[in-house]
Design an enzyme around this catalytic site. Structure first.
Site, PDB file in Angstrom:
ATOM      1  N   THR A   1      -3.852  -5.342   0.495  1.00 19.77           N
ATOM      2  CA  THR A   1      -3.290  -4.007   0.681  1.00 19.77           C
ATOM      3  C   THR A   1      -4.178  -3.175   1.604  1.00 19.77           C
ATOM      4  O   THR A   1      -3.690  -2.261   2.275  1.00 19.77           O
ATOM      5  CB  THR A   1      -3.101  -3.293  -0.665  1.00 19.77           C
ATOM      6  OG1 THR A   1      -4.363  -3.044  -1.272  1.00 19.77           O
ATOM      7  CG2 THR A   1      -2.226  -4.104  -1.595  1.00 19.77           C
TER       8      THR A   1
ATOM      9  N   LYS B   1       0.858  -1.180   0.000  1.00 22.79           N
ATOM     10  CA  LYS B   1       0.000   0.000   0.000  1.00 22.79           C
ATOM     11  C   LYS B   1       0.894   1.229   0.000  1.00 22.79           C
ATOM     12  O   LYS B   1       1.821   1.336   0.810  1.00 22.79           O
ATOM     13  CB  LYS B   1      -0.903   0.021   1.242  1.00 22.79           C
ATOM     14  CG  LYS B   1      -2.173   0.845   1.071  1.00 22.79           C
ATOM     15  CD  LYS B   1      -3.139   0.172   0.118  1.00 22.79           C
ATOM     16  CE  LYS B   1      -4.554   0.745   0.246  1.00 22.79           C
ATOM     17  NZ  LYS B   1      -5.492   0.018  -0.631  1.00 22.79           N
TER      18      LYS B   1
ATOM     19  N   ARG C   1      29.743  33.414  -8.480  1.00 21.25           N
ATOM     20  CA  ARG C   1      28.387  33.149  -8.938  1.00 21.25           C
ATOM     21  C   ARG C   1      27.473  32.847  -7.763  1.00 21.25           C
ATOM     22  O   ARG C   1      27.936  32.495  -6.667  1.00 21.25           O
ATOM     23  CB  ARG C   1      28.362  31.967  -9.913  1.00 21.25           C
ATOM     24  CG  ARG C   1      28.747  30.634  -9.271  1.00 21.25           C
ATOM     25  CD  ARG C   1      28.524  29.460 -10.201  1.00 21.25           C
ATOM     26  NE  ARG C   1      28.885  28.191  -9.541  1.00 21.25           N
ATOM     27  CZ  ARG C   1      28.627  26.985 -10.030  1.00 21.25           C
ATOM     28  NH1 ARG C   1      28.011  26.864 -11.209  1.00 21.25           N
ATOM     29  NH2 ARG C   1      28.986  25.885  -9.381  1.00 21.25           N
TER      30      ARG C   1
ATOM     31  N   GLN D   1      29.974  19.680  -7.484  1.00 20.58           N
ATOM     32  CA  GLN D   1      30.476  18.343  -7.195  1.00 20.58           C
ATOM     33  C   GLN D   1      31.415  18.364  -5.993  1.00 20.58           C
ATOM     34  O   GLN D   1      31.369  17.474  -5.131  1.00 20.58           O
ATOM     35  CB  GLN D   1      31.207  17.770  -8.416  1.00 20.58           C
ATOM     36  CG  GLN D   1      30.311  17.415  -9.589  1.00 20.58           C
ATOM     37  CD  GLN D   1      30.130  18.559 -10.580  1.00 20.58           C
ATOM     38  OE1 GLN D   1      30.165  19.733 -10.195  1.00 20.58           O
ATOM     39  NE2 GLN D   1      29.940  18.229 -11.849  1.00 20.58           N
TER      40      GLN D   1
ATOM     41  N   HIS E   1      19.677  27.324 -11.182  1.00 21.36           N
ATOM     42  CA  HIS E   1      20.445  28.339 -11.900  1.00 21.36           C
ATOM     43  C   HIS E   1      19.880  29.747 -11.667  1.00 21.36           C
ATOM     44  O   HIS E   1      18.664  29.961 -11.673  1.00 21.36           O
ATOM     45  CB  HIS E   1      20.437  28.052 -13.401  1.00 21.36           C
ATOM     46  CG  HIS E   1      21.113  26.766 -13.759  1.00 21.36           C
ATOM     47  ND1 HIS E   1      22.458  26.551 -13.554  1.00 21.36           N
ATOM     48  CD2 HIS E   1      20.633  25.622 -14.311  1.00 21.36           C
ATOM     49  CE1 HIS E   1      22.778  25.339 -13.964  1.00 21.36           C
ATOM     50  NE2 HIS E   1      21.690  24.755 -14.427  1.00 21.36           N
TER      51      HIS E   1
END
Length: 297
Positions: A56, A11, A176, A219, A247
């Site tokens: 379920t 479920k 940035r 990263q 972005h």
């Protein structure tokens, strides 16, 4: 001749809200629970024999009943998931259970400048996630996590000296805006004494590393966040991240006779870069079904 491969059923998304009225002020817990069972259920697929199938609907009823029967365990999604997993693996034909819990935060409303004892608002912050996997042999894997943790910093982020081919148009930058929405899961190789405290410590370590790390790439920041988490919580064997780049593009205001020295941006939601990775201890074994490929990140 076709053969039946791996199957599971259960479920999904049982929404259960538990209000603790015996406390003053009242407390509220809000879970979204999904249960998947694996085991000796081939006959229902091959012949339509349902004699071993726990319905379920019964799974849903169990989740709702355990919101009361499990007592204080329902307050902590890892403990609630373990209680459910242990119950379902008592069914003879079940060999493995996976319980996934999303926990939605609520905050108290204020009245006359004072937190109200009985009134709440859904917090717009991150969602706490939990996956408990248990085998009928008694092996247990607990994976905690977070989804929707949006973080941003206005500087201390660079991206340059990247590989360029003839389709590369992105300009390198030494300053940035960096923003992402963290989805993360961490495997408790050694479960903590207090899952709630561990969750707060991990989220705090993620936020601290993101804020304090001078980034040359998202990263690199992913690895820094994972490293800080493993340092903060020695019982965690592995942590995974999925980090979409949120972005922010600098707008050209020259047509309006305005300078824009890194102040006004367009936030673009798609397409986006998606950075994913794992940081783990080199002395930990593979987490196995704790990170089932079917679960995604």
């Amino acid at each position: 001749m076709p053969v039946l491969g791996h199957t599971q059923y259960g479920k999904a998304e049982v929404r259960v809200v538990r209000i603790f009225r015996e406390t003053d002020p009242h407390e509220i817990v809000d879970h979204n629970v999904s249960v998947a069972l694996s085991g000796d259920f081939a006959d229902t697929h091959l012949t339509g024999d349902n004699s071993k199938v726990l319905t379920t609907d019964a799974i849903k009823n169990t989740v709702n009943a355990f919101a009361k029967e499990a007592g204080d365990a329902v307050r902590t999604p890892e403990l609630f998931g373990l209680a459910l997993a242990r119950h379902f693996t008592e069914v003879d034909q079940v060999s493995r259970v996976r319980v996934q819990v999303e926990t939605y935060p609520w905050r108290r409303l204020e009245h006359a400048g004072v937190p109200h004892p009985h009134a709440f608002a859904r917090d717009g912050g991150h969602v706490r996630t939990t996956t408990v996997t248990r085998s009928s042999a008694g092996q247990e894997w607990v994976v905690s996590g977070v989804r929707g943790l949006v973080v941003l910093k206005t500087t201390d982020s660079e991206f340059h000296t990247f590989y360029a081919d003839r389709y590369t148009t992105l300009a390198p930058t030494t300053d940035r805006v960096m923003a992402t929405e963290v989805t993360s899961q961490w495997w408790h190789a050694t479960p903590p004494a207090d899952f709630d405290a561990a969750h707060c410590a991990v989220v705090g370590a993620i936020a601290s590393a993101f804020a304090g790390h001078h980034s040359l790439a998202l990263q690199q920041t992913l690895y820094a966040m994972g490293t800080e988490v493993l340092a903060a919580e020695p019982g965690i064997g592995e942590i995974r991240f999925s980090l979409p780049n949120k972005h922010h593009f600098l707008l050209d205001l020259e047509p309006f006779g305005l300078k824009n020295p890194g102040e006004v941006f367009h936030a673009d939601d798609r397409p986006y870069g998606l950075i994913e990775g794992t940081v783990r201890r080199d002395d930990e074994p593979d987490p196995g079904p704790a990170f089932d490929p079917g679960q995604g990140w």
